[in-house]
Scaffold this motif. Structure first.
Motif, PDB file in Angstrom:
ATOM      1  N   ARG A  80      38.393  14.164  15.731  1.00  0.00           N
ATOM      2  CA  ARG A  80      39.721  13.246  15.526  1.00  0.00           C
ATOM      3  C   ARG A  80      39.486  12.276  16.585  1.00  0.00           C
ATOM      4  NH1 ARG A  80      44.960  16.407  17.355  1.00  0.00           N
ATOM      5  NH2 ARG A  80      43.862  16.508  19.149  1.00  0.00           N
ATOM      6  N   GLY A  81      39.709  10.820  16.022  1.00  0.00           N
ATOM      7  CA  GLY A  81      39.325   9.852  16.955  1.00  0.00           C
ATOM      8  C   GLY A  81      40.670   9.191  17.125  1.00  0.00           C
ATOM      9  N   ARG A  82      41.097   8.673  18.387  1.00  0.00           N
ATOM     10  CA  ARG A  82      42.455   8.170  18.522  1.00  0.00           C
ATOM     11  C   ARG A  82      42.057   7.013  19.240  1.00  0.00           C
ATOM     12  NH1 ARG A  82      43.850  13.044  21.668  1.00  0.00           N
ATOM     13  NH2 ARG A  82      45.109  14.422  20.439  1.00  0.00           N
ATOM     14  N   PHE A  83      42.685   5.665  18.699  1.00  0.00           N
ATOM     15  CA  PHE A  83      42.230   4.411  18.778  1.00  0.00           C
ATOM     16  C   PHE A  83      43.654   4.060  19.795  1.00  0.00           C
ATOM     17  CE2 PHE A  83      39.969   5.404  15.218  1.00  0.00           C
ATOM     18  CZ  PHE A  83      38.520   4.782  15.595  1.00  0.00           C
ATOM     19  N   PHE A  84      43.058   2.974  20.703  1.00  0.00           N
ATOM     20  CA  PHE A  84      44.154   2.441  21.546  1.00  0.00           C
ATOM     21  C   PHE A  84      43.858   0.866  22.080  1.00  0.00           C
ATOM     22  CE2 PHE A  84      43.236   6.806  22.754  1.00  0.00           C
ATOM     23  CZ  PHE A  84      44.727   7.378  23.088  1.00  0.00           C
ATOM     24  N   ASP A  85      45.151   0.121  22.080  1.00  0.00           N
ATOM     25  CA  ASP A  85      44.923  -0.984  22.440  1.00  0.00           C
ATOM     26  C   ASP A  85      44.667  -1.232  23.946  1.00  0.00           C
ATOM     27  OD1 ASP A  85      47.549  -0.790  23.980  1.00  0.00           O
ATOM     28  OD2 ASP A  85      48.817  -1.850  22.613  1.00  0.00           O
ATOM     29  N   PRO A  86      44.521  -2.777  24.384  1.00  0.00           N
ATOM     30  CA  PRO A  86      44.132  -3.046  25.637  1.00  0.00           C
ATOM     31  C   PRO A  86      45.061  -2.401  26.916  1.00  0.00           C
ATOM     32  CG  PRO A  86      43.980  -4.869  24.243  1.00  0.00           C
ATOM     33  CD  PRO A  86      44.706  -3.789  23.359  1.00  0.00           C
ATOM     34  N   GLU A  87      46.245  -2.066  26.415  1.00  0.00           N
ATOM     35  CA  GLU A  87      47.404  -1.461  27.461  1.00  0.00           C
ATOM     36  C   GLU A  87      47.270   0.016  27.335  1.00  0.00           C
ATOM     37  OE1 GLU A  87      48.571  -4.109  25.048  1.00  0.00           O
ATOM     38  OE2 GLU A  87      47.884  -5.487  26.769  1.00  0.00           O
ATOM     39  N   GLY A  88      46.458   0.578  26.656  1.00  0.00           N
ATOM     40  CA  GLY A  88      46.307   2.192  26.541  1.00  0.00           C
ATOM     41  C   GLY A  88      47.294   2.569  25.531  1.00  0.00           C
ATOM     42  N   GLU A  89      48.220   1.902  24.612  1.00  0.00           N
ATOM     43  CA  GLU A  89      48.972   2.369  23.828  1.00  0.00           C
ATOM     44  C   GLU A  89      48.293   2.671  22.557  1.00  0.00           C
ATOM     45  OE1 GLU A  89      52.306   2.630  24.237  1.00  0.00           O
ATOM     46  OE2 GLU A  89      51.837   2.119  26.352  1.00  0.00           O
ATOM     47  N   PRO A  90      48.695   3.901  22.151  1.00  0.00           N
ATOM     48  CA  PRO A  90      48.156   4.418  20.790  1.00  0.00           C
ATOM     49  C   PRO A  90      48.225   3.629  19.576  1.00  0.00           C
ATOM     50  CG  PRO A  90      49.859   5.788  21.370  1.00  0.00           C
ATOM     51  CD  PRO A  90      49.672   4.917  22.414  1.00  0.00           C
ATOM     52  N   LEU A  91      47.236   3.228  18.691  1.00  0.00           N
ATOM     53  CA  LEU A  91      47.418   2.525  17.600  1.00  0.00           C
ATOM     54  C   LEU A  91      47.134   3.512  16.346  1.00  0.00           C
ATOM     55  CD1 LEU A  91      45.093  -0.525  18.326  1.00  0.00           C
ATOM     56  CD2 LEU A  91      47.402  -0.415  18.638  1.00  0.00           C
ATOM     57  N   ASP A  92      46.351   4.359  16.290  1.00  0.00           N
ATOM     58  CA  ASP A  92      46.140   5.175  15.281  1.00  0.00           C
ATOM     59  C   ASP A  92      45.271   6.356  15.451  1.00  0.00           C
ATOM     60  OD1 ASP A  92      46.172   6.227  12.519  1.00  0.00           O
ATOM     61  OD2 ASP A  92      45.933   4.161  11.645  1.00  0.00           O
ATOM     62  N   THR A  93      45.363   7.414  14.738  1.00  0.00           N
ATOM     63  CA  THR A  93      44.586   8.714  14.791  1.00  0.00           C
ATOM     64  C   THR A  93      43.839   8.634  13.477  1.00  0.00           C
ATOM     65  OG1 THR A  93      46.077   9.574  16.594  1.00  0.00           O
ATOM     66  CG2 THR A  93      44.509  11.082  15.413  1.00  0.00           C
ATOM     67  N   THR A  94      42.705   9.029  13.354  1.00  0.00           N
ATOM     68  CA  THR A  94      41.921   9.072  12.259  1.00  0.00           C
ATOM     69  C   THR A  94      40.949  10.441  12.480  1.00  0.00           C
ATOM     70  OG1 THR A  94      41.798   6.952  11.763  1.00  0.00           O
ATOM     71  CG2 THR A  94      40.425   8.246  10.549  1.00  0.00           C
ATOM     72  N   PHE A  95      40.965  11.169  11.357  1.00  0.00           N
ATOM     73  CA  PHE A  95      40.054  12.510  11.237  1.00  0.00           C
ATOM     74  C   PHE A  95      39.051  12.257  10.272  1.00  0.00           C
ATOM     75  CE2 PHE A  95      44.383  13.961  12.089  1.00  0.00           C
ATOM     76  CZ  PHE A  95      44.373  14.775  13.212  1.00  0.00           C
ATOM     77  N   GLU A  96      37.701  12.982  10.713  1.00  0.00           N
ATOM     78  CA  GLU A  96      36.463  12.902   9.750  1.00  0.00           C
ATOM     79  C   GLU A  96      36.163  14.579   9.964  1.00  0.00           C
ATOM     80  OE1 GLU A  96      33.698  11.679   7.510  1.00  0.00           O
ATOM     81  OE2 GLU A  96      35.247  10.267   8.464  1.00  0.00           O
ATOM     82  N   ARG A  97      35.786  14.599   8.627  1.00  0.00           N
ATOM     83  CA  ARG A  97      35.314  16.135   8.640  1.00  0.00           C
ATOM     84  C   ARG A  97      33.963  16.091   8.103  1.00  0.00           C
ATOM     85  NH1 ARG A  97      38.991  20.235   5.258  1.00  0.00           N
ATOM     86  NH2 ARG A  97      40.358  19.919   7.373  1.00  0.00           N
ATOM     87  N   LEU A  98      33.139  16.966   8.911  1.00  0.00           N
ATOM     88  CA  LEU A  98      31.669  16.931   8.413  1.00  0.00           C
ATOM     89  C   LEU A  98      31.636  18.368   7.922  1.00  0.00           C
ATOM     90  CD1 LEU A  98      29.843  16.006  11.686  1.00  0.00           C
ATOM     91  CD2 LEU A  98      30.385  14.617   9.747  1.00  0.00           C
ATOM     92  N   GLN A  99      30.960  18.558   6.362  1.00  0.00           N
ATOM     93  CA  GLN A  99      31.061  19.531   5.707  1.00  0.00           C
ATOM     94  C   GLN A  99      29.951  20.235   5.306  1.00  0.00           C
ATOM     95  OE1 GLN A  99      33.883  18.351   2.426  1.00  0.00           O
ATOM     96  NE2 GLN A  99      35.510  19.533   3.428  1.00  0.00           N
ATOM     97  N   GLU A 100      28.754  19.452   5.403  1.00  0.00           N
ATOM     98  CA  GLU A 100      27.389  19.901   5.134  1.00  0.00           C
ATOM     99  C   GLU A 100      26.751  20.261   6.455  1.00  0.00           C
ATOM    100  OE1 GLU A 100      24.975  17.424   2.450  1.00  0.00           O
ATOM    101  OE2 GLU A 100      26.776  16.943   1.415  1.00  0.00           O
ATOM    102  N   ILE A 101      27.251  21.484   7.038  1.00  0.00           N
ATOM    103  CA  ILE A 101      26.909  21.883   8.332  1.00  0.00           C
ATOM    104  C   ILE A 101      25.705  22.547   8.543  1.00  0.00           C
ATOM    105  CG2 ILE A 101      27.810  23.256  10.318  1.00  0.00           C
ATOM    106  CD1 ILE A 101      29.252  20.776   9.397  1.00  0.00           C
ATOM    107  N   GLU A 102      24.718  22.095   9.111  1.00  0.00           N
ATOM    108  CA  GLU A 102      23.508  22.748   9.503  1.00  0.00           C
ATOM    109  C   GLU A 102      23.020  22.835  11.038  1.00  0.00           C
ATOM    110  OE1 GLU A 102      20.280  21.083   7.375  1.00  0.00           O
ATOM    111  OE2 GLU A 102      21.267  21.072   5.366  1.00  0.00           O
ATOM    112  N   VAL A 103      22.729  23.936  11.425  1.00  0.00           N
ATOM    113  CA  VAL A 103      22.083  23.981  13.095  1.00  0.00           C
ATOM    114  C   VAL A 103      21.491  22.971  13.158  1.00  0.00           C
ATOM    115  CG1 VAL A 103      21.045  25.272  14.890  1.00  0.00           C
ATOM    116  CG2 VAL A 103      22.397  26.362  13.092  1.00  0.00           C
ATOM    117  N   GLY A 104      21.770  22.096  14.349  1.00  0.00           N
ATOM    118  CA  GLY A 104      20.970  21.030  14.739  1.00  0.00           C
ATOM    119  C   GLY A 104      21.818  19.988  15.051  1.00  0.00           C
ATOM    120  N   THR A 105      21.605  18.433  15.053  1.00  0.00           N
ATOM    121  CA  THR A 105      22.319  17.545  15.198  1.00  0.00           C
ATOM    122  C   THR A 105      22.469  16.503  14.376  1.00  0.00           C
ATOM    123  OG1 THR A 105      21.405  17.617  17.683  1.00  0.00           O
ATOM    124  CG2 THR A 105      22.391  15.411  16.991  1.00  0.00           C
TER     125      THR A 105
END
Length: 133
Positions: A80-105
């Motif tokens: 979950r990424g939360r994005f902020f403006d220069p004053e620290g006010e929230p602009l938006d929240t976006t989710f990314e889901r990784l589904q092809e999960i394997e041990v490692g990086t």
């Protein structure tokens, strides 16, 4: 696109969180508690705010980084990424889901949903990680 290739080439050698984002200030990124899942199955090992096309109507902003998976058997990893403006006010929240999960990086990208002047307003971010077994 070249950053992703470079990140992918460097990812196996990463062992700790970098990018100087280890405090709770949203202008600098996440706090310590958000970089690993509570169960320790996965952790964010690198992240940064990446801006492309700055100053144009096509400007985009994304959080790019890498996640290390420590155990098999995960259905998905959600970021979950939360994005902020220069004053620290929230602009938006976006989710990314990784589904092809394997041990490692593996690399990830959380794209800010708007482009142009709206993307130009993004000045900081926070990121959190969760897993599903």
């Amino acid at each position: 696109m070249y950053r992703r290739r470079l990140l992918w080439a460097l990812v196996p050698s990463l062992s700790v969180s970098v990018a100087g984002c280890n405090d709770a200030d949203p202008m600098n990124g996440p706090d310590q508690g958000s970089e690993a899942t509570p169960d320790g199955r996965a952790e964010i090992v690198d992240h940064e705010l990446v801006r492309e096309g700055a100053g144009t109507d096509e400007e985009t902003v994304a959080i790019e980084g890498a996640v290390r998976i420590h155990e098999e058997g995960l259905q998905h990893v959600e970021l979950r990424g939360r994005f902020f403006d220069p004053e620290g006010e929230p602009l938006d929240t976006t989710f990314e889901r990784l589904q092809e999960i394997e041990v490692g990086t593996q690399p990830f990208e959380i794209q800010y949903p708007e482009i142009g002047p709206a993307a130009a307003a993004v000045d900081g971010y926070e990121i959190e990680i969760t897993t599903v077994i």
